[in-house]
Design a protein around this motif. Structure first.
Motif, PDB file in Angstrom:
ATOM      1  N   ALA A  14       7.139  45.646 -56.589  1.00 13.65           N
ATOM      2  CA  ALA A  14       8.064  46.450 -57.159  1.00 13.65           C
ATOM      3  C   ALA A  14       7.592  47.207 -58.346  1.00 13.65           C
ATOM      4  CB  ALA A  14       9.050  45.172 -58.153  1.00 13.65           C
ATOM      5  N   LEU A  15       8.340  48.452 -58.602  1.00  8.74           N
ATOM      6  CA  LEU A  15       7.888  49.516 -59.425  1.00  8.74           C
ATOM      7  C   LEU A  15       8.756  49.249 -60.736  1.00  8.74           C
ATOM      8  CD1 LEU A  15       6.868  52.448 -57.245  1.00  8.74           C
ATOM      9  CD2 LEU A  15       5.311  50.866 -58.247  1.00  8.74           C
ATOM     10  N   LEU A  16       8.459  48.621 -61.822  1.00  7.24           N
ATOM     11  CA  LEU A  16       9.248  48.275 -62.921  1.00  7.24           C
ATOM     12  C   LEU A  16       9.640  49.696 -63.892  1.00  7.24           C
ATOM     13  CD1 LEU A  16       8.057  44.934 -64.179  1.00  7.24           C
ATOM     14  CD2 LEU A  16      10.252  45.395 -62.632  1.00  7.24           C
ATOM     15  N   ALA A  17      10.797  49.949 -64.048  1.00  8.87           N
ATOM     16  CA  ALA A  17      11.152  50.975 -64.990  1.00  8.87           C
ATOM     17  C   ALA A  17      10.438  50.663 -66.495  1.00  8.87           C
ATOM     18  CB  ALA A  17      12.675  50.782 -65.406  1.00  8.87           C
ATOM     19  N   PRO A  18      10.214  51.784 -67.252  1.00  5.21           N
ATOM     20  CA  PRO A  18       9.617  51.754 -68.616  1.00  5.21           C
ATOM     21  C   PRO A  18      10.092  50.735 -69.567  1.00  5.21           C
ATOM     22  CG  PRO A  18       9.890  54.162 -67.835  1.00  5.21           C
ATOM     23  CD  PRO A  18      10.691  53.266 -66.952  1.00  5.21           C
ATOM     24  N   GLY A  19      11.397  50.435 -69.414  1.00  6.36           N
ATOM     25  CA  GLY A  19      11.952  49.415 -70.302  1.00  6.36           C
ATOM     26  C   GLY A  19      11.792  48.038 -69.799  1.00  6.36           C
ATOM     27  N   ILE A  55      15.022  56.531 -61.745  1.00  6.15           N
ATOM     28  CA  ILE A  55      14.589  57.784 -61.956  1.00  6.15           C
ATOM     29  C   ILE A  55      15.145  58.261 -63.218  1.00  6.15           C
ATOM     30  CG2 ILE A  55      14.900  60.165 -60.990  1.00  6.15           C
ATOM     31  CD1 ILE A  55      14.984  58.957 -58.331  1.00  6.15           C
ATOM     32  N   PRO A  56      16.176  58.240 -63.899  1.00  4.44           N
ATOM     33  CA  PRO A  56      16.511  58.895 -65.152  1.00  4.44           C
ATOM     34  C   PRO A  56      15.690  58.302 -66.129  1.00  4.44           C
ATOM     35  CG  PRO A  56      18.438  58.436 -63.963  1.00  4.44           C
ATOM     36  CD  PRO A  56      17.577  57.848 -62.993  1.00  4.44           C
ATOM     37  N   GLU A  57      15.230  57.060 -66.094  1.00  4.87           N
ATOM     38  CA  GLU A  57      14.551  56.198 -67.228  1.00  4.87           C
ATOM     39  C   GLU A  57      13.207  56.808 -66.976  1.00  4.87           C
ATOM     40  OE1 GLU A  57      15.086  52.035 -66.547  1.00  4.87           O
ATOM     41  OE2 GLU A  57      17.144  52.176 -65.915  1.00  4.87           O
ATOM     42  N   ASP A  58      12.680  56.889 -65.914  1.00  2.00           N
ATOM     43  CA  ASP A  58      11.110  57.530 -65.957  1.00  2.00           C
ATOM     44  C   ASP A  58      11.207  58.965 -66.542  1.00  2.00           C
ATOM     45  OD1 ASP A  58      10.419  55.216 -64.330  1.00  2.00           O
ATOM     46  OD2 ASP A  58      10.865  55.785 -62.586  1.00  2.00           O
ATOM     47  N   LEU A  59      12.030  59.914 -66.029  1.00  2.00           N
ATOM     48  CA  LEU A  59      12.043  61.009 -66.795  1.00  2.00           C
ATOM     49  C   LEU A  59      12.050  61.068 -68.132  1.00  2.00           C
ATOM     50  CD1 LEU A  59      14.574  62.817 -64.165  1.00  2.00           C
ATOM     51  CD2 LEU A  59      12.009  63.208 -64.330  1.00  2.00           C
ATOM     52  N   ALA A  60      12.896  60.122 -68.710  1.00  2.00           N
ATOM     53  CA  ALA A  60      13.263  59.956 -70.081  1.00  2.00           C
ATOM     54  C   ALA A  60      11.868  59.444 -70.991  1.00  2.00           C
ATOM     55  CB  ALA A  60      14.171  59.061 -70.648  1.00  2.00           C
ATOM     56  N   ALA A  61      11.074  58.728 -69.862  1.00  2.00           N
ATOM     57  CA  ALA A  61       9.997  58.215 -70.516  1.00  2.00           C
ATOM     58  C   ALA A  61       8.946  59.212 -70.825  1.00  2.00           C
ATOM     59  CB  ALA A  61       9.372  56.943 -69.914  1.00  2.00           C
ATOM     60  N   LEU A  62       8.869  60.335 -69.716  1.00  2.00           N
ATOM     61  CA  LEU A  62       7.880  61.307 -69.930  1.00  2.00           C
ATOM     62  C   LEU A  62       8.068  62.132 -71.374  1.00  2.00           C
ATOM     63  CD1 LEU A  62       8.187  62.852 -66.466  1.00  2.00           C
ATOM     64  CD2 LEU A  62       6.077  61.411 -67.144  1.00  2.00           C
ATOM     65  N   ALA A  63       9.469  62.080 -71.933  1.00  2.00           N
ATOM     66  CA  ALA A  63       9.520  62.658 -72.983  1.00  2.00           C
ATOM     67  C   ALA A  63       9.370  61.624 -74.254  1.00  2.00           C
ATOM     68  CB  ALA A  63      10.997  63.263 -73.062  1.00  2.00           C
ATOM     69  N   GLY A  64       8.799  60.561 -73.690  1.00  2.00           N
ATOM     70  CA  GLY A  64       8.573  59.557 -74.950  1.00  2.00           C
ATOM     71  C   GLY A  64       9.978  58.829 -75.371  1.00  2.00           C
ATOM     72  N   VAL A  65      10.747  58.602 -74.359  1.00  2.00           N
ATOM     73  CA  VAL A  65      11.943  57.901 -74.826  1.00  2.00           C
ATOM     74  C   VAL A  65      12.129  56.947 -73.893  1.00  2.00           C
ATOM     75  CG1 VAL A  65      14.473  57.904 -75.121  1.00  2.00           C
ATOM     76  CG2 VAL A  65      13.118  59.873 -75.802  1.00  2.00           C
ATOM     77  N   VAL A  66      12.306  55.539 -74.261  1.00  2.00           N
ATOM     78  CA  VAL A  66      12.476  54.395 -73.576  1.00  2.00           C
ATOM     79  C   VAL A  66      13.952  54.115 -73.668  1.00  2.00           C
ATOM     80  CG1 VAL A  66      11.794  51.956 -72.839  1.00  2.00           C
ATOM     81  CG2 VAL A  66      10.015  53.723 -73.721  1.00  2.00           C
ATOM     82  N   GLN A  67      14.724  54.011 -72.444  1.00  2.00           N
ATOM     83  CA  GLN A  67      16.050  53.747 -72.265  1.00  2.00           C
ATOM     84  C   GLN A  67      16.407  53.274 -71.076  1.00  2.00           C
ATOM     85  OE1 GLN A  67      17.518  58.037 -72.795  1.00  2.00           O
ATOM     86  NE2 GLN A  67      17.923  58.274 -70.621  1.00  2.00           N
ATOM     87  N   GLY A  68      17.666  53.165 -70.802  1.00  2.00           N
ATOM     88  CA  GLY A  68      18.215  52.482 -69.531  1.00  2.00           C
ATOM     89  C   GLY A  68      18.474  50.814 -69.682  1.00  2.00           C
ATOM     90  N   THR A  69      18.718  50.371 -68.730  1.00  2.00           N
ATOM     91  CA  THR A  69      19.081  48.582 -68.674  1.00  2.00           C
ATOM     92  C   THR A  69      18.025  48.119 -67.962  1.00  2.00           C
ATOM     93  OG1 THR A  69      21.466  49.292 -68.475  1.00  2.00           O
ATOM     94  CG2 THR A  69      20.893  47.044 -68.075  1.00  2.00           C
TER      95      THR A  69
END
Length: 296
Positions: free
Chosen positions: A273-278, A73-87
């Protein structure tokens, strides 16, 4: 769910409480509430600690999947702001480790410096268990069949195993080898039961010969490399795995064709599976790297 997943892993309630920053009583109550809601026991106390029941193992596999989705969820929210992060956690099988994954990881980190990549090199069974539970995002390497239908397999490119020895090996001077030429030399091979070893066994049987009995069995690439460079041992392995050693003339691919030792290198994900943006970003770079090699 988090407490149950941890307890299934460590089998010790105080350890779970310490990891979660909670009291042992709070963890025990959380497990009890979960069991009450589900109407069945999830754990049984034994001399070896708290072990999951059969029903508990099935539920915990589902808990881990849900927790994996929530962690994104935090990674998905960051992706909405154009930032790809997480592990991104990947299962790295041997055929992907030498060239494909290093190139893709370097590329994705250059594009997304806030991303973190964790690579697991466990045995195949452990990696697929991690993929099924959601602890691993995807697996990269030689594809195997999926009789249970729990995974999605996507091929990237084909690979063929080669006969490899040190560059100064007596057989390296020959322009063409016969199968009888191999009989005088020791072998180092992967362990019995691995797809490559089984394919090699079938190849020799198809020639009416007994398969070679290796003097060393290993899945460790560093040990394999060292043995080949310092002896007259032979092995059968993907040339991709020893690309740099062949390029620098430490090792040589010998002129010996082995039909039936072709394999498909690709990606394995869990169905649904729903993969994270990273994870999606790294998959994009893996696809790009494999396309460049295919066109080269």
């Amino acid at each position: 769910m988090h407490a149950a997943a941890l307890l299934a892993e460590v089998h010790h309630m105080p350890t779970v409480a310490h990891a979660m920053g909670a009291s042992q009583s709070a963890v025990s109550q959380a497990i009890s509430r979960l069991e009450d809601m589900l109407g069945q026991p999830l754990f049984v106390r034994t001399a070896h600690g708290m072990l999951p029941t059969d029903a508990g193992r099935r539920w915990i596999e589902r808990f881990e999947r849900a927790l994996a989705e929530l962690r994104h969820i935090p990674e998905d929210l960051a992706a909405l702001a154009g930032v790809v992060q997480g592990t991104v956690t990947i299962g790295a099988l041997p055929l992907a480790r030498s060239q494909l994954l290093p190139a893709a990881i370097a590329a994705v980190l250059q594009r997304h410096p806030r991303l973190h990549v964790s690579s697991l090199e466990s045995p195949y069974g452990e990696l697929t268990a991690g993929l099924l539970s959601g602890r691993i995002d995807f697996i990269v390497g030689a594809l195997r069949s999926d009789p249970g239908g729990a995974f999605v397999l996507r091929s990237l490119f084909g690979d063929k195993a080669a006969l490899v020895a040190r560059a100064g090996h007596p057989l390296a001077a020959k322009t063409r080898l016969r199968i009888g030429d191999l009989a005088s030399y020791p072998w180092v091979l992967s362990r019995p039961g691995t797809p490559l070893r089984e394919s090699l066994v079938q190849f020799f049987k198809s020639q009416g010969l007994a398969p070679p009995e290796p003097v060393v069995e290993t899945g460790d690439l560093a040990l394999l490399r060292g043995l080949l460079v310092s002896s007259d041992m032979l092995t059968v392995v993907s040339a991709h795995q020893l690309h740099y050693e062949v390029e620098t003339a430490q090792l040589a691919v010998l002129p010996f064709d082995m039909p039936g030792l072709e394999r498909s290198i690709g990606i394995m994900t869990r169905k649904g599976a729903l993969l994270a943006p990273g994870a999606r970003a790294l998959l994009h770079e893996i696809n790009a790297a494999s396309t460049r090699w295919h066109q080269a």
